[in-house]
Design a protein around this motif. Sequence first.
Motif, PDB file in Angstrom:
ATOM      1  N   TRP A  62       3.408   2.790 -24.606  1.00  0.00           N
ATOM      2  CA  TRP A  62       2.180   3.132 -24.234  1.00  0.00           C
ATOM      3  C   TRP A  62       1.152   2.673 -24.972  1.00  0.00           C
ATOM      4  O   TRP A  62       1.016   3.574 -25.915  1.00  0.00           O
ATOM      5  N   ASP A  63       0.237   2.132 -24.413  1.00  0.00           N
ATOM      6  CA  ASP A  63      -1.240   2.371 -25.876  1.00  0.00           C
ATOM      7  C   ASP A  63      -2.401   1.265 -25.393  1.00  0.00           C
ATOM      8  O   ASP A  63      -2.095   1.488 -23.298  1.00  0.00           O
ATOM      9  N   GLY A  64      -3.460   1.165 -24.762  1.00  0.00           N
ATOM     10  CA  GLY A  64      -4.547   0.547 -24.551  1.00  0.00           C
ATOM     11  C   GLY A  64      -4.762  -0.701 -24.294  1.00  0.00           C
ATOM     12  O   GLY A  64      -5.613  -1.595 -24.283  1.00  0.00           O
ATOM     13  N   PHE A  65      -3.392  -1.911 -24.845  1.00  0.00           N
ATOM     14  CA  PHE A  65      -3.720  -2.832 -24.382  1.00  0.00           C
ATOM     15  C   PHE A  65      -2.482  -3.829 -23.763  1.00  0.00           C
ATOM     16  O   PHE A  65      -2.890  -4.693 -22.709  1.00  0.00           O
ATOM     17  N   GLN A  66      -0.937  -2.897 -23.523  1.00  0.00           N
ATOM     18  CA  GLN A  66      -0.121  -3.822 -22.501  1.00  0.00           C
ATOM     19  C   GLN A  66      -0.826  -3.450 -21.209  1.00  0.00           C
ATOM     20  O   GLN A  66      -1.197  -2.349 -20.824  1.00  0.00           O
ATOM     21  N   THR A  67      -0.976  -4.058 -20.642  1.00  0.00           N
ATOM     22  CA  THR A  67      -1.076  -3.932 -19.420  1.00  0.00           C
ATOM     23  C   THR A  67       0.106  -3.709 -18.426  1.00  0.00           C
ATOM     24  O   THR A  67       1.052  -4.329 -16.686  1.00  0.00           O
ATOM     25  N   ASN A  68       1.352  -2.547 -18.587  1.00  0.00           N
ATOM     26  CA  ASN A  68       2.171  -1.729 -18.021  1.00  0.00           C
ATOM     27  C   ASN A  68       1.602  -0.334 -17.640  1.00  0.00           C
ATOM     28  O   ASN A  68       2.573   0.486 -17.556  1.00  0.00           O
ATOM     29  N   TRP A  69      -0.018  -1.161 -16.637  1.00  0.00           N
ATOM     30  CA  TRP A  69       0.392   0.574 -15.494  1.00  0.00           C
ATOM     31  C   TRP A  69      -1.246  -0.749 -14.469  1.00  0.00           C
ATOM     32  O   TRP A  69      -1.001  -1.674 -14.787  1.00  0.00           O
ATOM     33  N   THR A  70      -0.771   0.316 -13.868  1.00  0.00           N
ATOM     34  CA  THR A  70      -1.496  -0.758 -12.094  1.00  0.00           C
ATOM     35  C   THR A  70      -1.687   0.712 -11.086  1.00  0.00           C
ATOM     36  O   THR A  70      -1.435   1.767 -11.356  1.00  0.00           O
ATOM     37  N   ASN A  71      -2.011   0.331 -10.175  1.00  0.00           N
ATOM     38  CA  ASN A  71      -2.321   1.285  -9.193  1.00  0.00           C
ATOM     39  C   ASN A  71      -1.116   2.037  -8.511  1.00  0.00           C
ATOM     40  O   ASN A  71       0.138   1.661  -8.072  1.00  0.00           O
TER      41      ASN A  71
END
Length: 133
Positions: free
Chosen positions: A39-48
Amino acid sequence: MTWQGSLRVQNPSVIGAEKFWDGVGAQNDGYVAGGSGSWDGFQTNWTNGGGNPNASWQNGVANFGAAAGTVTLASTVNAQGLIFAANGYQINGGGGFTLNLVAGPAPAPSIMVTAAGDTATTNAPLTGTAGRP
């Protein structure tokens, strides 16, 4: 620190934008996979909630559901709240990274475990002063 049951329950839609952890999931596949990852501010591992599109963390309320896993902080992360909707999630820190609880539209950040008997654990340092007098 381990949380069990519901703690300081607030309506997440009042707290800030809710984002769903898609740690092991394929990008933009319409599915929220949960699981382990960094978890950081770069990897795209968040979604709706619908699993599409994926994006990097941009603050808000973090929802950890689907399959539980170990989530490791890869930078210091700001969050307006945490929701654990699956049993057994673990948040780990390292390298001096912290989980910084910040204010959003509501007066204080919220941490919630949604089901009685479920647990979530953090080994990451918690920081922040939001909600303190």
